[in-house]
Design an enzyme around this catalytic site. Structure first.
Site, PDB file in Angstrom:
ATOM      1  CE1 TYR A  53      -3.838  -2.145   5.166  1.00  0.00           C
ATOM      2  CE2 TYR A  53      -3.013  -0.244   4.630  1.00  0.00           C
ATOM      3  CZ  TYR A  53      -3.553  -1.203   4.274  1.00  0.00           C
ATOM      4  OH  TYR A  53      -3.988  -1.535   2.926  1.00  0.00           O
ATOM      5  CB  SER A 100      -0.958  -0.150   1.112  1.00  0.00           C
ATOM      6  OG  SER A 100      -1.363   1.235   1.402  1.00  0.00           O
TER       7      SER A 100
END
Length: 259
Positions: A159, A146
């Site tokens: 995350y 990501s």
């Protein structure tokens, strides 16, 4: 020349595993790979989602109901690949999850849950599938990370940590396993129109903030990420390894742009 070109821009005959393959980016990767000739095994936790996906792709898609964040789930997946194919050309580590919280608010259980799902699953599946990928004509690993692993975005620290670690996993394995003819690359999406992203994008102010930081002024589609993953898995990308391709409409290179 035509046949040579066709042989470079195809996944025909390849066997691929896609984790988190039943929805969103994972389902798009499954469809893209099948469309390019691959035989795919999609892995996910929920049988209903996998069954629906299998109905769309008939004999080209196999399914495995397993939670790869657990040792038992990983063992089940590896055993099925060994029994079903006895070989593997492409591993796509796509499964991921998130809990958005301030850093001080995370519990030890949430820490374990996010790291086991996003990072440990990828690391251990790379380990466990290494012998099969080494035996392939050219093994390929695609890690779906990501932009949160490349720069700060408001996703929560855990995350971002896991996605940054996946980028470094990609680089290290690419160097270590190049001698085994295994290429390892990553794709790093920004906001993509998936059910998970819609939980925040449905907030108008948040959506406008995302668009304002994206030079292309649009949200990406799952197919955009799938196309990048497919290219990196093809013979046409045979000299590309250790790279992280941001699929982000220009977000990560967007510096100061005064009106």
């Amino acid at each position: 020349m035509e046949m040579h070109t066709q042989s470079r821009w195809t996944l025909a005959g390849k066997k691929a595993v896609v984790t988190g393959g039943s929805k969103g980016i994972g389902a798009a990767i499954v469809a893209e790979f099948i469309g390019l000739g691959a035989e795919v095994l999609a892995v996910a936790r929920h049988t209903e989602d996998l069954t629906l996906l299998q109905q769309q792709h008939a004999e080209k898609l196999h399914i495995c109901q397993a939670d790869v964040s657990t040792p038992e789930g990983r063992q089940k997946l590896v055993a099925q690949v060994l029994e079903q194919w006895g070989q593997l050309d492409i591993l796509v580590n796509n499964v991921g999850t998130n809990i958005r919280k301030p850093t001080a608010a995370y519990s030890a259980q949430e820490y374990d849950f996010i790291l086991n799902t996003n990072l440990r699953s990828a690391f251990e599946l790379c380990q466990q599938f290494y012998p099969l990928l080494k035996q392939a004509d050219q093994g390929n690993i695609i890690n779906v990370t990501s932009v949160a692993g490349l720069t700060h975005v408001r996703t929560g620290v855990l995350y971002g940590m896991t996605k940054a670690a996946m980028v470094q996993l990609t680089r290290n394995l690419a160097a270590e396993w190049a001698a085994d003819n295994i290429r390892v690359n990553a794709v790093a999406p920004w906001y993509i129109s998936t059910p998970l992203a819609q939980t925040v994008l449905q907030q108008e102010a948040y959506y406008e903030a995302v668009i304002s930081r994206t030079p292309m002024k649009q949200i990406g589609k799952p197919e955009d990420v799938a196309a990048a993953a497919a290219f990196l898995s093809m013979p046409a990308a045979a000299y590309i390894t250790g790279q992280c391709v941001a699929v982000d409409g220009g977000f990560t290179i967007n510096g100061f742009q005064p009106e």
